[in-house]
Motif scaffolding. Structure first.
Motif, PDB file in Angstrom:
ATOM      1  N   ILE A  16     -10.470 -22.845  -8.979  1.00  0.00           N
ATOM      2  CA  ILE A  16      -9.335 -22.757  -8.182  1.00  0.00           C
ATOM      3  C   ILE A  16      -8.315 -23.244  -7.657  1.00  0.00           C
ATOM      4  N   MET A  17      -7.422 -25.177  -8.547  1.00  0.00           N
ATOM      5  CA  MET A  17      -6.327 -25.517  -7.739  1.00  0.00           C
ATOM      6  C   MET A  17      -5.740 -24.272  -9.584  1.00  0.00           C
ATOM      7  N   LYS A  18      -5.199 -23.623  -8.942  1.00  0.00           N
ATOM      8  CA  LYS A  18      -4.346 -23.156 -10.371  1.00  0.00           C
ATOM      9  C   LYS A  18      -2.977 -23.648  -9.744  1.00  0.00           C
ATOM     10  N   GLN A  19      -1.847 -23.071 -10.677  1.00  0.00           N
ATOM     11  CA  GLN A  19      -0.820 -23.217 -10.458  1.00  0.00           C
ATOM     12  C   GLN A  19       0.156 -22.817  -8.682  1.00  0.00           C
ATOM     13  N   GLN A  20      -0.432 -21.542  -8.244  1.00  0.00           N
ATOM     14  CA  GLN A  20      -0.324 -20.189  -7.663  1.00  0.00           C
ATOM     15  C   GLN A  20      -1.152 -21.313  -6.311  1.00  0.00           C
ATOM     16  N   LEU A  21      -1.542 -20.966  -6.453  1.00  0.00           N
ATOM     17  CA  LEU A  21      -2.344 -22.522  -5.030  1.00  0.00           C
ATOM     18  C   LEU A  21      -1.464 -23.337  -4.825  1.00  0.00           C
ATOM     19  N   CYS A  22      -1.410 -24.398  -5.750  1.00  0.00           N
ATOM     20  CA  CYS A  22      -1.101 -25.474  -5.469  1.00  0.00           C
ATOM     21  C   CYS A  22       0.578 -25.095  -5.571  1.00  0.00           C
ATOM     22  N   SER A  23       1.552 -24.160  -5.867  1.00  0.00           N
ATOM     23  CA  SER A  23       2.894 -23.719  -4.735  1.00  0.00           C
ATOM     24  C   SER A  23       3.001 -23.343  -3.248  1.00  0.00           C
ATOM     25  N   VAL A  26       2.093 -26.750  -1.660  1.00  0.00           N
ATOM     26  CA  VAL A  26       3.201 -27.298  -1.382  1.00  0.00           C
ATOM     27  C   VAL A  26       4.402 -26.563  -0.291  1.00  0.00           C
ATOM     28  N   GLY A  27       4.511 -25.360  -0.677  1.00  0.00           N
ATOM     29  CA  GLY A  27       5.301 -24.517  -0.118  1.00  0.00           C
ATOM     30  C   GLY A  27       4.907 -24.967   1.416  1.00  0.00           C
ATOM     31  N   ALA A  28       4.204 -24.214   1.650  1.00  0.00           N
ATOM     32  CA  ALA A  28       4.040 -24.579   3.086  1.00  0.00           C
ATOM     33  C   ALA A  28       4.018 -26.072   4.226  1.00  0.00           C
ATOM     34  N   VAL A  29       4.492 -26.549   3.195  1.00  0.00           N
ATOM     35  CA  VAL A  29       3.640 -28.466   3.550  1.00  0.00           C
ATOM     36  C   VAL A  29       5.303 -27.634   4.023  1.00  0.00           C
ATOM     37  N   TRP A  30       6.230 -28.138   3.326  1.00  0.00           N
ATOM     38  CA  TRP A  30       7.664 -27.801   3.056  1.00  0.00           C
ATOM     39  C   TRP A  30       8.337 -27.008   4.391  1.00  0.00           C
ATOM     40  N   VAL A  31       8.057 -25.667   4.233  1.00  0.00           N
ATOM     41  CA  VAL A  31       8.365 -24.928   5.644  1.00  0.00           C
ATOM     42  C   VAL A  31       7.842 -25.164   7.406  1.00  0.00           C
TER      43      VAL A  31
END
Length: 161
Positions: A16-23, A26-31
């Protein structure tokens, strides 16, 4: 989400916690943070100041800045309340829902040692959340005209630390 997956979906964590999901998370929170901050900065840029230019605070927080302004800040107080309510209370609700699911999973674990380990994993994070959100709510969720700047500074220091 990470704590939820680590405790409730332990065997599937790596899947579940793959690099793509983590990215993406994080991207959603930053945006979202950048978008909300940008809107707010546009409103702040329209303030005019005609008196003292020193903020007696640890950082350039909203309420001391509003009090220094000689322009009408009613719209900013309302925008501040809505923004804080959306960001702080919205994220707190999401976290509390995930922790309710985590506690439900923990309470249904068959072994006492597993429950103890899971509670120990969550306790430091939950304590940190209580301090951060407690100080944020104390700092921003009450009518700020009624709060002294000294009280505001003390709570802001706790929040910053």
């Amino acid at each position: 989400f990470d704590r939820y997956v680590a405790i409730c979906q332990t065997l599937h964590y790596a899947a579940i916690m793959k690099q793509q999901l983590c990215s993406h998370l994080v991207g959603a929170v930053w945006v979202l943070g950048f978008t909300l901050s940008s809107y707010y900065l546009v409103l702040l840029s329209k303030l005019t100041f005609c008196g003292p230019n020193k903020i007696h605070h640890f950082f350039c927080d909203n309420s001391p800045l509003f009090k220094l302004s000689c322009s009408d800040t009613n719209l900013l107080w309302k925008a501040d309340s809505i923004l804080i309510s959306f960001v702080v209370l919205g994220s707190l609700c999401l976290i509390l829902v995930s922790y309710m699911a985590i506690f439900h999973c923990i309470l249904h674990m068959p072994s006492a040692s597993g429950r103890k380990k899971a509670f120990a994993t969550c306790s430091s994070h939950f304590t940190n959340l209580a301090i951060v959100y407690g100080s944020c709510i104390a700092l921003y969720a009450q009518p700020t005209e009624e709060v002294s700047l000294e009280t505001n500074r003390i709570v802001a220091l706790l929040n910053t630390v």
